[in-house]
Design a protein around this motif. Structure first.
Motif, mmCIF file in Angstrom:
data_model
loop_
_atom_site.group_PDB
_atom_site.id
_atom_site.type_symbol
_atom_site.label_atom_id
_atom_site.label_comp_id
_atom_site.label_asym_id
_atom_site.label_seq_id
_atom_site.Cartn_x
_atom_site.Cartn_y
_atom_site.Cartn_z
ATOM 1 N N PRO A 17 32.181 90.184 26.548
ATOM 2 C CA PRO A 17 31.353 89.998 27.754
ATOM 3 C C PRO A 17 32.104 90.278 29.054
ATOM 4 C CG PRO A 17 30.922 88.239 26.203
ATOM 5 C CD PRO A 17 32.043 89.049 25.611
ATOM 6 N N SER A 18 31.577 91.201 29.840
ATOM 7 C CA SER A 18 32.069 91.565 31.179
ATOM 8 C C SER A 18 33.343 92.405 31.168
ATOM 9 C CB SER A 18 32.316 90.317 32.034
ATOM 10 O OG SER A 18 31.164 89.521 32.122
ATOM 11 N N ALA A 19 33.982 92.560 30.007
ATOM 12 C CA ALA A 19 35.267 93.263 29.981
ATOM 13 C C ALA A 19 35.123 94.753 30.281
ATOM 14 C CB ALA A 19 35.952 93.061 28.634
ATOM 15 N N GLY A 20 34.137 95.411 29.637
ATOM 16 C CA GLY A 20 33.989 96.848 29.800
ATOM 17 C C GLY A 20 33.734 97.255 31.232
ATOM 18 N N ARG A 21 32.865 96.513 31.922
ATOM 19 C CA ARG A 21 32.548 96.861 33.314
ATOM 20 C C ARG A 21 33.763 96.697 34.215
ATOM 21 N NH1 ARG A 21 27.827 94.077 37.129
ATOM 22 N NH2 ARG A 21 28.666 94.820 39.113
ATOM 23 N N ALA A 22 34.466 95.588 34.066
ATOM 24 C CA ALA A 22 35.642 95.352 34.904
ATOM 25 C C ALA A 22 36.718 96.390 34.632
ATOM 26 C CB ALA A 22 36.183 93.948 34.665
ATOM 27 N N ALA A 74 51.257 87.656 44.626
ATOM 28 C CA ALA A 74 51.296 86.212 44.892
ATOM 29 C C ALA A 74 50.059 85.778 45.673
ATOM 30 C CB ALA A 74 52.564 85.858 45.667
ATOM 31 N N LEU A 75 49.632 86.603 46.621
ATOM 32 C CA LEU A 75 48.406 86.291 47.371
ATOM 33 C C LEU A 75 47.199 86.277 46.444
ATOM 34 C CD1 LEU A 75 48.951 88.449 50.599
ATOM 35 C CD2 LEU A 75 49.060 85.954 50.422
ATOM 36 N N ILE A 76 47.173 87.218 45.506
ATOM 37 C CA ILE A 76 46.053 87.283 44.566
ATOM 38 C C ILE A 76 46.052 86.069 43.649
ATOM 39 C CG2 ILE A 76 45.096 88.603 42.633
ATOM 40 C CD1 ILE A 76 46.216 91.118 44.113
ATOM 41 N N ASP A 77 47.243 85.671 43.168
ATOM 42 C CA ASP A 77 47.329 84.474 42.342
ATOM 43 C C ASP A 77 46.833 83.245 43.109
ATOM 44 O OD1 ASP A 77 48.235 85.286 39.836
ATOM 45 O OD2 ASP A 77 50.325 85.331 40.462
ATOM 46 N N ARG A 78 47.141 83.194 44.385
ATOM 47 C CA ARG A 78 46.815 82.004 45.175
ATOM 48 C C ARG A 78 45.344 81.943 45.582
ATOM 49 N NH1 ARG A 78 49.687 78.135 47.627
ATOM 50 N NH2 ARG A 78 48.836 77.132 49.486
ATOM 51 N N TYR A 79 44.795 83.072 46.013
ATOM 52 C CA TYR A 79 43.440 83.058 46.576
ATOM 53 C C TYR A 79 42.384 83.723 45.699
ATOM 54 C CZ TYR A 79 46.029 81.750 50.752
ATOM 55 O OH TYR A 79 46.861 81.110 51.641
ATOM 56 N N GLY A 80 42.822 84.420 44.649
ATOM 57 C CA GLY A 80 41.874 85.090 43.774
ATOM 58 C C GLY A 80 41.618 86.526 44.197
ATOM 59 N N PRO A 81 41.329 87.424 43.230
ATOM 60 C CA PRO A 81 41.130 88.847 43.545
ATOM 61 C C PRO A 81 39.916 89.112 44.420
ATOM 62 C CG PRO A 81 40.600 88.407 41.241
ATOM 63 C CD PRO A 81 41.242 87.167 41.783
ATOM 64 N N HIS A 82 38.855 88.299 44.288
ATOM 65 C CA HIS A 82 37.638 88.564 45.056
ATOM 66 C C HIS A 82 37.854 88.342 46.546
ATOM 67 C CE1 HIS A 82 37.737 84.300 44.110
ATOM 68 N NE2 HIS A 82 36.848 84.053 45.041
ATOM 69 N N SER A 196 33.035 93.010 42.186
ATOM 70 C CA SER A 196 31.632 92.618 42.048
ATOM 71 C C SER A 196 31.231 92.386 40.593
ATOM 72 C CB SER A 196 30.717 93.685 42.656
ATOM 73 O OG SER A 196 30.781 94.890 41.913
ATOM 74 N N SER A 197 32.148 92.670 39.656
ATOM 75 C CA SER A 197 31.836 92.470 38.242
ATOM 76 C C SER A 197 31.786 90.979 37.934
ATOM 77 C CB SER A 197 32.884 93.155 37.359
ATOM 78 O OG SER A 197 34.140 92.525 37.497
ATOM 79 N N PRO A 198 30.955 90.565 36.975
ATOM 80 C CA PRO A 198 30.833 89.138 36.639
ATOM 81 C C PRO A 198 32.159 88.492 36.266
ATOM 82 C CG PRO A 198 29.089 90.405 35.602
ATOM 83 C CD PRO A 198 30.023 91.396 36.200
ATOM 84 N N ALA A 199 33.039 89.242 35.593
ATOM 85 C CA ALA A 199 34.313 88.668 35.160
ATOM 86 C C ALA A 199 35.166 88.250 36.347
ATOM 87 C CB ALA A 199 35.078 89.678 34.309
ATOM 88 N N VAL A 200 35.160 89.053 37.403
ATOM 89 C CA VAL A 200 35.977 88.734 38.576
ATOM 90 C C VAL A 200 35.280 87.706 39.455
ATOM 91 C CG1 VAL A 200 37.092 89.696 40.635
ATOM 92 C CG2 VAL A 200 37.062 91.001 38.504
ATOM 93 N N ARG A 201 33.975 87.816 39.580
ATOM 94 C CA ARG A 201 33.241 86.862 40.414
ATOM 95 C C ARG A 201 33.389 85.437 39.895
ATOM 96 N NH1 ARG A 201 28.689 90.265 40.225
ATOM 97 N NH2 ARG A 201 27.576 88.616 39.089
ATOM 98 N N SER A 202 33.487 85.293 38.580
ATOM 99 C CA SER A 202 33.593 83.955 38.007
ATOM 100 C C SER A 202 35.029 83.446 37.946
ATOM 101 C CB SER A 202 33.002 83.943 36.597
ATOM 102 O OG SER A 202 33.719 84.825 35.752
#
Length: 423
Positions: A17-22, A74-82, A196-202
């Motif tokens: 689930p959601s892997a292919g799109r991301a 490090a910024l991505i780990d802290r605040y998230g990719p979205h 915008s993919s579900p995997a990243v949004r969640s």
């Protein structure tokens, strides 16, 4: 977690689930890194009239990109990719568009172009480490994660084959700067489709979330002095010595090999044919990566790394005794069989050894180590290739991965301090 009876094929990984799109979105964005190097090099050379200056600017851009990649991670780990990827991407794409305009015709100051290129390198979004972290989140089963990392490494290998071909085609049909504009479009489309993919949004940040005040995850019984982010990461880095050292070693070997193949072809008066050796290396890497990922391994990642690194060393050293370019092409292909598997194993070990709140940084350090090793390997072998025999140069190029393989055979230092994720 997937059922043990579930197929562990590559299709099963992409069907998760959601892997292919991301993954598709991330590949689109990462294609930008396959096109930008050649496009920007040719555009800068056209604008400045000097390949030497263009090469120096590109070297500074790549160095900045590599050195600052862990900080961006490090910024991505802290605040998230979205939250972090979109602003990085917009700034990076705008800088590429500025370079497109300024290199379309000759006349722009080299200093201005250098400043823009270095700034672009400093904010390039690290899509590779982010995608590998996402794989780890999506696929808690280690066998599926093993396949996903192999697939990811092979796809990246193919990107850096297709990207330059696409950039070269654009340069032949129109202005080389058009490839820089294409790179800006690819990274923008890819990143915004990715976030915008579900995997990243969640996905949620694993370090302290400023918006929610959530506390970072800590180990039971850990001394409170290690709860400060910088101290925790320093503590974490000790466990990453092996995968980072392995990545440096692979970079050193491949950087040296890329130059040695050119020198070999020149000394046999078949310079143009070096492309066949480079293609064989890439093709071997892709095939080896796919085969490696298709096997359900029952031995540890450290043991696999030891075997693969030593095999890579032996194949590389053997290439040095090639009597002609035809044999070199075959041996380059054999060497390539171990490249993607060894790299994917370093990423797996980095993910396994790093604490959850540092996984993207761990992947970024592995990337930085490889890129640094690649540059140093090319420069180092260039210093000795005129004074030593080619066979000895190939042997020297094989030493780093041999040492890494021997290092992996030994016990992991402070193993009780490692945060091993449960599958």
């Amino acid at each position: 977690m997937s059922s043990p009876s579930r197929s562990l094929s590559y299709l099963a990984v992409l069907s998760f689930p959601s892997a292919g799109r991301a993954f598709s979105a991330a590949l689109l964005g990462r294609l930008s890194y396959g096109t930008v190097f050649l496009s920007l090099t040719l555009a800068l050379a056209t604008a400045t009239g000097s390949y030497a200056l263009a090469g120096a600017i590109i070297a500074m851009e790549r160095l900045t990109n590599s050195l600052l990649s862990p900080m961006r991670a490090a910024l991505i780990d802290r605040y998230g990719p979205h939250r972090t990827l979109p602003p990085m991407t917009v700034l990076y794409a705008l800088l590429l568009l500025c370079l497109t305009v300024l290199t379309w015709r000759p006349g722009t100051s080299g200093g201005v172009l250098a400043a823009l290129a270095i700034a672009a390198g400093g904010c390039a979004p690290p899509l590779g480490p982010v995608m590998r972290t996402l794989w780890s989140d999506l696929l808690p089963d280690r066998q599926m994660l093993h396949r996903a990392y192999s697939l990811d490494t092979v796809a990246e290998e193919l990107i850096f084959i297709a990207g330059p071909l696409l950039a070269g085609l654009l340069a032949a049909l129109t202005n080389p700067a058009a490839g820089v504009a294409l790179s800006a479009a690819l990274i923008t489309l890819g990143v915004f489709a990715f976030v915008s993919s579900p995997a990243v949004r969640s996905a949620r940040p694993t370090q302290t979330d400023i918006a929610t005040g959530a506390a970072p995850q800590t180990e039971p019984g850990t001394d409170s002095a290690l709860t400060a982010p910088r101290q925790r990461w320093t503590h974490d880095m000790g466990a990453l010595i092996l995968p980072v050292a392995a990545s440096v070693a692979i970079g050193l070997c491949l950087g040296a090999l890329s130059l040695l193949m050119v020198v070999f072809a020149e000394r046999h008066h078949q310079t143009a044919a070096v492309a066949w050796a480079q293609a064989a290396l890439s093709a071997g890497s892709a095939l080896g990566g796919l085969a490696y990922g298709a096997i359900s391994w029952r031995i540890s990642g450290k043991t696999r790394l030891a075997v693969l690194a030593i095999a890579l060393s032996l194949a590389l050293a053997g290439a040095g005794v090639s009597p002609n370019l035809y044999i070199l092409v075959v041996l380059a292909g054999i060497t390539g069989l171990f490249v993607a598997p060894t790299l994917s194993t370093t990423y797996l070990l980095a993910d396994e050894f790093a604490k959850p709140q540092h996984r993207t940084q761990a992947g970024a350090w592995v990337n930085t180590a490889f890129n640094t090793g690649d540059s140093v390997g090319t420069a180092a072998i260039g210093l000795v290739v005129d004074s030593l025999s080619l066979a000895l140069c190939f042997l020297l190029a094989a030493i780093p991965t041999l040492l890494t393989g021997l290092m992996a055979v030994g016990p992991t230092r402070n193993r009780q301090d490692l945060w091993i994720k449960k599958s």
